[in-house]
Design an enzyme around this catalytic site. Structure first.
Site, PDB file in Angstrom:
ATOM      1  N   ARG A   1      43.763 -19.948 -94.995  1.00  0.00           N
ATOM      2  CA  ARG A   1      43.528 -20.151 -93.447  1.00  0.00           C
ATOM      3  C   ARG A   1      42.462 -19.978 -92.831  1.00  0.00           C
ATOM      4  O   ARG A   1      41.850 -19.149 -93.295  1.00  0.00           O
ATOM      5  CB  ARG A   1      44.826 -18.920 -93.115  1.00  0.00           C
ATOM      6  CG  ARG A   1      44.874 -18.713 -91.698  1.00  0.00           C
ATOM      7  CD  ARG A   1      46.273 -19.471 -91.334  1.00  0.00           C
ATOM      8  NE  ARG A   1      46.550 -19.168 -89.909  1.00  0.00           N
ATOM      9  CZ  ARG A   1      47.708 -18.510 -89.628  1.00  0.00           C
ATOM     10  NH1 ARG A   1      48.250 -17.735 -90.537  1.00  0.00           N
ATOM     11  NH2 ARG A   1      48.211 -18.130 -88.220  1.00  0.00           N
TER      12      ARG A   1
ATOM     13  N   LYS B   1      58.733 -19.892 -92.543  1.00  0.00           N
ATOM     14  CA  LYS B   1      58.224 -20.673 -93.543  1.00  0.00           C
ATOM     15  C   LYS B   1      59.395 -21.091 -94.540  1.00  0.00           C
ATOM     16  O   LYS B   1      60.187 -20.146 -94.698  1.00  0.00           O
ATOM     17  CB  LYS B   1      56.948 -20.095 -94.289  1.00  0.00           C
ATOM     18  CG  LYS B   1      57.289 -18.761 -94.843  1.00  0.00           C
ATOM     19  CD  LYS B   1      55.966 -18.090 -95.376  1.00  0.00           C
ATOM     20  CE  LYS B   1      56.236 -16.815 -95.697  1.00  0.00           C
ATOM     21  NZ  LYS B   1      55.027 -15.949 -96.327  1.00  0.00           N
TER      22      LYS B   1
ATOM     23  N   PHE C   1      46.356 -26.542 -86.616  1.00  0.00           N
ATOM     24  CA  PHE C   1      47.834 -26.511 -85.892  1.00  0.00           C
ATOM     25  C   PHE C   1      48.095 -25.483 -84.607  1.00  0.00           C
ATOM     26  O   PHE C   1      49.101 -25.149 -84.171  1.00  0.00           O
ATOM     27  CB  PHE C   1      48.832 -26.105 -86.999  1.00  0.00           C
ATOM     28  CG  PHE C   1      48.399 -24.834 -87.819  1.00  0.00           C
ATOM     29  CD1 PHE C   1      48.558 -23.506 -87.371  1.00  0.00           C
ATOM     30  CD2 PHE C   1      48.182 -24.792 -89.055  1.00  0.00           C
ATOM     31  CE1 PHE C   1      48.274 -22.560 -88.237  1.00  0.00           C
ATOM     32  CE2 PHE C   1      47.667 -23.986 -90.035  1.00  0.00           C
ATOM     33  CZ  PHE C   1      47.608 -22.696 -89.515  1.00  0.00           C
TER      34      PHE C   1
ATOM     35  N   LYS D   1      53.859 -27.172 -94.639  1.00  0.00           N
ATOM     36  CA  LYS D   1      53.090 -25.873 -95.001  1.00  0.00           C
ATOM     37  C   LYS D   1      52.273 -26.215 -96.021  1.00  0.00           C
ATOM     38  O   LYS D   1      52.678 -26.621 -97.067  1.00  0.00           O
ATOM     39  CB  LYS D   1      54.063 -24.848 -95.476  1.00  0.00           C
ATOM     40  CG  LYS D   1      53.273 -23.648 -95.963  1.00  0.00           C
ATOM     41  CD  LYS D   1      54.653 -22.323 -96.323  1.00  0.00           C
ATOM     42  CE  LYS D   1      53.869 -21.233 -96.223  1.00  0.00           C
ATOM     43  NZ  LYS D   1      52.810 -20.854 -96.818  1.00  0.00           N
TER      44      LYS D   1
ATOM     45  N   ARG E   1      41.715 -15.293 -93.205  1.00  0.00           N
ATOM     46  CA  ARG E   1      42.777 -14.630 -92.724  1.00  0.00           C
ATOM     47  C   ARG E   1      42.392 -13.219 -92.725  1.00  0.00           C
ATOM     48  O   ARG E   1      42.833 -12.533 -91.931  1.00  0.00           O
ATOM     49  CB  ARG E   1      44.006 -14.977 -93.511  1.00  0.00           C
ATOM     50  CG  ARG E   1      45.030 -14.100 -93.334  1.00  0.00           C
ATOM     51  CD  ARG E   1      46.328 -14.399 -94.158  1.00  0.00           C
ATOM     52  NE  ARG E   1      46.960 -13.112 -94.251  1.00  0.00           N
ATOM     53  CZ  ARG E   1      48.393 -13.250 -95.025  1.00  0.00           C
ATOM     54  NH1 ARG E   1      48.563 -14.200 -95.406  1.00  0.00           N
ATOM     55  NH2 ARG E   1      48.907 -12.215 -95.194  1.00  0.00           N
TER      56      ARG E   1
ATOM     57  N   GLU F   1      44.535 -24.909 -91.595  1.00  0.00           N
ATOM     58  CA  GLU F   1      44.680 -24.385 -92.942  1.00  0.00           C
ATOM     59  C   GLU F   1      43.809 -25.535 -93.496  1.00  0.00           C
ATOM     60  O   GLU F   1      43.829 -26.578 -93.385  1.00  0.00           O
ATOM     61  CB  GLU F   1      46.044 -24.880 -93.293  1.00  0.00           C
ATOM     62  CG  GLU F   1      46.207 -24.389 -94.762  1.00  0.00           C
ATOM     63  CD  GLU F   1      46.576 -22.862 -95.273  1.00  0.00           C
ATOM     64  OE1 GLU F   1      46.525 -22.139 -94.412  1.00  0.00           O
ATOM     65  OE2 GLU F   1      46.914 -22.565 -96.450  1.00  0.00           O
TER      66      GLU F   1
ATOM     67  N   GLU G   1      56.046 -28.189 -89.166  1.00  0.00           N
ATOM     68  CA  GLU G   1      54.960 -28.845 -89.792  1.00  0.00           C
ATOM     69  C   GLU G   1      54.725 -28.944 -91.370  1.00  0.00           C
ATOM     70  O   GLU G   1      55.472 -27.925 -91.849  1.00  0.00           O
ATOM     71  CB  GLU G   1      53.621 -28.221 -89.134  1.00  0.00           C
ATOM     72  CG  GLU G   1      53.234 -28.424 -87.870  1.00  0.00           C
ATOM     73  CD  GLU G   1      52.380 -27.332 -87.309  1.00  0.00           C
ATOM     74  OE1 GLU G   1      52.132 -26.250 -87.958  1.00  0.00           O
ATOM     75  OE2 GLU G   1      51.902 -27.844 -86.257  1.00  0.00           O
TER      76      GLU G   1
ATOM     77  N   ARG H   1      53.817 -10.646 -87.986  1.00  0.00           N
ATOM     78  CA  ARG H   1      54.882 -11.522 -88.922  1.00  0.00           C
ATOM     79  C   ARG H   1      55.945 -11.739 -87.963  1.00  0.00           C
ATOM     80  O   ARG H   1      56.699 -10.816 -87.502  1.00  0.00           O
ATOM     81  CB  ARG H   1      55.343 -10.626 -89.861  1.00  0.00           C
ATOM     82  CG  ARG H   1      55.744 -11.732 -91.196  1.00  0.00           C
ATOM     83  CD  ARG H   1      55.670 -10.933 -92.567  1.00  0.00           C
ATOM     84  NE  ARG H   1      54.399 -10.791 -93.295  1.00  0.00           N
ATOM     85  CZ  ARG H   1      53.743 -11.731 -93.649  1.00  0.00           C
ATOM     86  NH1 ARG H   1      54.348 -13.066 -93.867  1.00  0.00           N
ATOM     87  NH2 ARG H   1      52.724 -11.509 -94.174  1.00  0.00           N
TER      88      ARG H   1
HETATM   89  P1  ATP Z   1      52.019 -17.637 -98.286  1.00  0.00           P
HETATM   90  O1  ATP Z   1      51.828 -16.750 -99.649  1.00  0.00           O
HETATM   91  O2  ATP Z   1      53.574 -18.146 -98.368  1.00  0.00           O
HETATM   92  O3  ATP Z   1      51.053 -18.735 -98.051  1.00  0.00           O
HETATM   93  P2  ATP Z   1      50.910 -15.750 -96.758  1.00  0.00           P
HETATM   94  O4  ATP Z   1      51.501 -14.320 -96.944  1.00  0.00           O
HETATM   95  O5  ATP Z   1      49.678 -16.151 -97.103  1.00  0.00           O
HETATM   96  O6  ATP Z   1      52.170 -16.726 -97.302  1.00  0.00           O
HETATM   97  P3  ATP Z   1      52.405 -16.402 -94.140  1.00  0.00           P
HETATM   98  O7  ATP Z   1      51.922 -15.918 -92.779  1.00  0.00           O
HETATM   99  O8  ATP Z   1      53.603 -15.535 -94.908  1.00  0.00           O
HETATM  100  O9  ATP Z   1      51.158 -16.174 -95.015  1.00  0.00           O
HETATM  101  O10 ATP Z   1      52.646 -18.052 -94.514  1.00  0.00           O
HETATM  102  C1  ATP Z   1      52.176 -18.743 -93.634  1.00  0.00           C
HETATM  103  C2  ATP Z   1      50.906 -19.270 -94.207  1.00  0.00           C
HETATM  104  O11 ATP Z   1      50.790 -20.414 -94.528  1.00  0.00           O
HETATM  105  C3  ATP Z   1      49.536 -19.063 -93.311  1.00  0.00           C
HETATM  106  O12 ATP Z   1      48.810 -17.792 -93.280  1.00  0.00           O
HETATM  107  C4  ATP Z   1      48.802 -20.183 -93.456  1.00  0.00           C
HETATM  108  O13 ATP Z   1      47.653 -19.872 -94.437  1.00  0.00           O
HETATM  109  C5  ATP Z   1      49.681 -21.162 -94.189  1.00  0.00           C
HETATM  110  N1  ATP Z   1      50.122 -22.430 -93.709  1.00  0.00           N
HETATM  111  C6  ATP Z   1      50.130 -23.489 -94.176  1.00  0.00           C
HETATM  112  N2  ATP Z   1      50.336 -24.500 -93.445  1.00  0.00           N
HETATM  113  C7  ATP Z   1      50.668 -23.917 -92.010  1.00  0.00           C
HETATM  114  C8  ATP Z   1      51.212 -24.352 -91.017  1.00  0.00           C
HETATM  115  N3  ATP Z   1      51.493 -25.865 -90.625  1.00  0.00           N
HETATM  116  N4  ATP Z   1      51.251 -23.501 -90.088  1.00  0.00           N
HETATM  117  C9  ATP Z   1      50.745 -22.238 -89.993  1.00  0.00           C
HETATM  118  N5  ATP Z   1      50.585 -21.813 -91.370  1.00  0.00           N
HETATM  119  C10 ATP Z   1      50.436 -22.678 -92.213  1.00  0.00           C
END
Ligand code: ATP
Length: 574
Positions: A261, A442, A352, A256, A276, A306, A254, A436
């Site tokens: 979130r 990602k 998602f 990103k 989140r 998101e 998908e 995690r």
């Molecule tokens: P980042 O700073 O890279 O956004 P993070 O620490 O906030 O990372 P991670 O779990 O590492 O969080 O990365 C996933 C995050 O990406 C999710 O928490 C969500 O907010 C975002 N996201 C965006 N698109 C998607 C998707 N299609 N599926 C899941 N998560 C997604």
């Protein structure tokens, strides 16, 4: 139960570095807890609310200091001096009780019930005079406390117990206290915690009905659950291979998106949104609530997605332009005139995952959850003038490690459209709240920035001397619940950003030493850097080379920061 007995447990926990010993101390305490069990499992980590509840006591360090001075009669300078020396207002409070000279004529012994209930009560004071009433209530506890008790009362009020107990230790202790030996017991506690997000409920269930009863526990609407998090992939090929796993399973890819979130809970007409960090943001997004009412067919559901802001003039186009996260976050901070923001920063929620649709789907494979997501709602086109947000599926494609082309095309398209990168998800994996996991990866084009907590700061020299321009950054150690410093940041901000940041940090100063200030560790920054070096300068054992400020991550708290394990693995992968 006498609070002194709990203080003794805290002292024993603090005195050992061994996780097994900590687990056994807690197991013994929980086993003998009686009616106090739900309160003790939460207090064991210095908390007062279950994890799903973002209850705030409204207690700052300056309010706590005021209470300690009022209760003990100690001189402010002397208490501050002690606080400066130890870096812990709890220790300073203990000293003040011993040295303050205040005699309490009718002191009552503290019980665990009273400390718990009085501290929780602090959250209920509202409106005019509430700060004064908080000071009085906290002072009431401190004036009945011995020095040792005052130390932990204060630390609990401030939300940082400093005895090195993380979630994993509580989980293991519950398994030892109430269940038969074995990994199955630990897994059952873990899963029950994932769905309920409440150790109090898990503890009582484990005690009353064992593993079987724990397995019966389920998600509940409007009690947010921890969201599943992703691992980082360095390359597309690596991400696909990791997501596919040894069995070479199908991978669901998908876009990103770079937004917020959101976890959306629906029960008929009632819709609530959580971030989140499980903070509720329903009031800030009335447009999303309307879209969900319009588009969701299921009567009861929980979705994961998101929420992304777009430039208003492009909102109706297929390739609309996302706005940067800081712009979108204005909508979260806004408290008045909320409807005006709906047109100014229109949003689309890209769904998602479906975690519940009348029954929990967490244990179902991702592909089935996606099918159920499809059945549970229909897309809603964004209509900012009508006050309705967009609601749609995250743009996706299926791929596999043998056939990476569709993933590569989707990744390029996501970047071209201004999105952040690509997510790769194992199509057969269950949803793992709060974890995690290597089954969700990602990929982003740059070297992954780190989210780090500011622990100390120094005023800059010269032109920027009014501002806290040198920031000490720390990562999080979930095992010990401690922060470990990894470097010092002094570049990357504009004057405006630095002025704002200084204001935020100055509100959190616990101690000043010349131009160096120590902070309540609450501000999380996103930081870029050139490389990670091993270093004896910081207590993490690592140092970031050329760290650069990117953003304030207002959506993250101390325990959401990147972990020491993550820093270690980045270091190893360089
Ligand atoms: P980042 O700073 O890279 O956004 P993070 O620490 O906030 O990372 P991670 O779990 O590492 O969080 O990365 C996933 C995050 O990406 C999710 O928490 C969500 O907010 C975002 N996201 C965006 N698109 C998607 C998707 N299609 N599926 C899941 N998560 C997604």
């Amino acid at each position: 139960m006498e609070y002194a007995a709990l203080v003794d447990v805290y002292d024993r926990l603090a005195a050992t570095a061994s996780n097994n010993e900590k687990r056994d101390i807690l197991a013994e305490t929980f086993a003998g807890a009686g009616d106090l069990l739900p309160r003790l499992v939460v207090l064991a980590r210095g908390r007062l609310f279950p994890a799903y509840d973002r209850g705030e006591l409204g207690v700052s360090s300056s309010l706590t200091l005021e209470a300690v001075l009022a209760a003990t009669g100690a001189a402010e300078d002397a208490v501050r001096e002690r606080w400066r020396e130890t870096g812990d207002l709890g220790d300073a409070a203990a000293w003040a009780v011993d040295n303050g000279g205040q005699q309490t004529l009718f002191s009552r012994d503290l019980t665990v019930e009273r400390v718990h209930d009085d501290l929780r009560g602090l959250a209920d004071f509202e409106g005019e005079g509430s700060q004064g009433r908080r000071v009085d209530a906290l002072a009431g506890l401190v004036s009945d406390a011995t020095a040792d008790e005052a130390r932990y009362v204060v630390r609990t009020a401030l939300g940082h117990l400093r005895v090195g107990v993380g979630e994993g230790t509580i989980r293991d202790a519950l398994a030892v206290a109430f269940l038969d030996d074995g990994g199955e017991s630990v897994d059952a506690v873990e899963r029950a915690y994932q769905v309920t997000n409440d150790f109090g409920v898990v503890a009582e269930t484990a005690r009353g009905g064992g593993v079987e009863a724990l397995r019966e526990l389920d998600v509940e609407l409007f009690r947010p659950i921890q969201l599943m998090l992703a691992e980082k992939a360095e390359t597309l090929a690596e991400g696909l291979a990791d997501a596919a796993g040894d069995g070479g399973e199908a991978v669901h890819c998908e876009y990103k998106y770079d937004g917020i979130r959101v976890q959306i809970h629906v029960d008929g007409d009632e819709v609530r949104l959580f971030t989140r960090r499980l903070e509720e943001v329903t009031l800030q997004f009335p447009d999303v609530v309307r879209a969900v009412r319009e588009g969701v067919a299921a009567d009861r559901a929980i979705f994961d997605g998101e929420l992304v802001g777009y430039a208003p003039e492009t909102i109706r186009e297929k390739s609309r332009s996302p706005v940067v996260f800081q712009t979108l976050s204005r909508r979260v901070k806004r408290e008045s005139d909320i409807e005006a923001m709906v047109g100014e920063i229109p949003v689309v929620v890209h769904l998602f995952d479906c975690l519940y649709d009348g029954e929990t789907t967490l244990d179902r494979p991702a592909s089935e959850r996606l099918e159920r997501l499809g059945a549970a709602f229909s897309s809603v086109a964004p209509d900012p003038e009508g006050g309705v947000a967009g609601l749609e599926r995250a743009t996706s494609a299926s791929a596999s490690s043998e056939d990476p082309d569709s993933a590569a095309t989707l990744y390029e398209e996501a970047l071209e459209r201004g999105h952040e990168g690509l997510m790769m998800k194992n199509a057969t994996a269950a949803y793992q709240p709060g974890r995690r996991v290597g089954r969700m990866l990602k990929l982003k084009p740059t070297m992954e920035p780190l989210d780090l907590v500011v622990t100390r700061a120094k005023y800059s020299e010269g032109r920027r001397s009014e501002w806290l321009g040198r920031l000490y950054l720390a990562c999080y150690d979930p095992e010990s619940d401690e922060l470990l410093e990894v470097g010092r940041l002094s570049t990357g901000y504009t004057d405006e950003e630095l002025a704002d940041l200084t204001e935020e940090l100055e509100a959190r100063i616990v101690n000043r030493e010349g131009r160096l200030v120590e902070l309540e560790p609450e501000v999380v920054l996103e930081v870029a850097y050139e490389e990670i070096q091993s270093s004896s300068e910081y207590d993490s054992g690592y140092a970031l080379r050329f760290p650069r400020f990117l953003n304030v991550r207002a959506d993250l708290g101390r325990t959401d920061a990147d972990t020491i394990e993550r820093v270690e693995s980045l270091f190893d992968s360089q």
